[in-house]
Scaffold this active site. Structure first.
Site, PDB file in Angstrom:
ATOM      1  N   HIS A 142      35.721  36.251  47.311  1.00  0.00           N
ATOM      2  CA  HIS A 142      35.938  35.566  46.028  1.00  0.00           C
ATOM      3  C   HIS A 142      34.596  35.215  45.411  1.00  0.00           C
ATOM      4  O   HIS A 142      33.541  35.260  46.081  1.00  0.00           O
ATOM      5  CB  HIS A 142      36.787  34.306  46.245  1.00  0.00           C
TER       6      HIS A 142
ATOM      7  N   CYS B 270      35.501  34.231  38.945  1.00  0.00           N
ATOM      8  CA  CYS B 270      36.495  34.543  39.977  1.00  0.00           C
ATOM      9  C   CYS B 270      37.571  35.503  39.485  1.00  0.00           C
ATOM     10  O   CYS B 270      37.934  36.463  40.165  1.00  0.00           O
ATOM     11  CB  CYS B 270      37.107  33.261  40.537  1.00  0.00           C
TER      12      CYS B 270
ATOM     13  N   HIS C  26      41.386  28.992  40.460  1.00  0.00           N
ATOM     14  CA  HIS C  26      40.574  29.920  41.253  1.00  0.00           C
ATOM     15  C   HIS C  26      41.462  31.013  41.836  1.00  0.00           C
ATOM     16  O   HIS C  26      42.657  30.807  42.066  1.00  0.00           O
ATOM     17  CB  HIS C  26      39.858  29.161  42.381  1.00  0.00           C
TER      18      HIS C  26
END
Length: 249
Positions: free
Chosen positions: A215, A151, A203
């Site tokens: 993402h 990520c 994240h």
């Protein structure tokens, strides 16, 4: 102090000096670094771009002179903008490289390149166009390429290709930029960060128009973003809990 240059396409950066150790990041072709510790088979390095540290196999880089390191780290980065291209060595042999590879110091490797390149900062609206080039890339912990990416590697590379510097990990990136109070204040290209039950940032994704987010989760994908977090359009559940939105550009 010794200095190095990655002369291969994609090289593993590991947590410990062992092939069995966790992949924490990757070193792409042309990236420069300081060699902090040099052992028989492994070296601990610090990347010049983001200061990230880890262990690299001694067979997968070449040493360079301090003057060359200083010269090329002072220059604006020239990056490969093709998903995959190749360089040619002095014996006319081909070597593949990927998007985001650094071409600024390729003369030190006696390589030639005739593909598309990027240099300098682009407009903020280019961030989403770049992000879409990674769509459906498989998730890979520590990855930074169109063949596997995590990520924060995804957000870092998208920003890097547009001339903006992000740190490597999501928790580090969350310290950058200006916090926004509401999703409605954000614009495409801003970053959204998400935490776990302990409050740790785990994240990050890039905000798109109309409450969408791109993402890396399983793959680079597009989902919905609301005040609770990321709503997975496939599972019809929230997958990540929103912590903060940051404007970097």
């Amino acid at each position: 102090m010794q200095y190095g240059l990655c002369n291969l396409s994609i090289v593993a950066l590991r947590n410990e000096p062992s092939d069995k150790s966790e992949l924490t990041s990757q070193v792409l072709y042309g990236e420069l670094f300081k060699v902090l510790e040099h052992r028989k088979k492994w070296s601990r390095i610090r990347l010049s771009y983001d200061g990230y540290e880890g262990w690299i196999d001694n067979k997968q880089f070449q040493f360079i002179e301090e003057n060359d390191y200083k010269t090329y780290t002072a220059k604006k980065e020239q990056l490969c903008s093709d998903l995959v291209h190749f360089i040619t060595d002095k014996e006319h042999k081909l070597q593949p490289i990927v998007m985001g590879s650094v071409l600024s110091a390729q003369s030190l490797l006696y390589h030639s390149f005739d593909g598309e390149t990027l240099i300098g900062q682009k407009k903020k609206n280019q961030l989403i166009e770049t992000a879409l080039l990674y769509l459906n890339t498989p998730y890979l912990w520590g990855g930074k390429t169109p063949f596997g990416i995590d990520c924060s590697g995804f957000t870092q590379m998208v920003y890097r290709l547009n001339g903006y510097k992000l740190l490597r990990d999501a928790s580090q990136q969350a310290t950058q930029g200006d916090a926004l109070s509401f999703i409605e204040e954000s614009s495409p290209g801003d970053l959204a960060f998400f935490d776990n039950n302990e409050g740790d940032i785990i994240h990050v994704g890039i905000i798109m128009e109309n409450h969408y987010i791109i993402h890396a989760h399983g793959k680079v994908r597009i989902d919905r973003l609301d005040h609770s977090g990321i709503y997975n359009v496939d599972t019809k559940t929230h997958s990540h809990k929103l912590r903060v939105i940051k404007s970097i550009v």
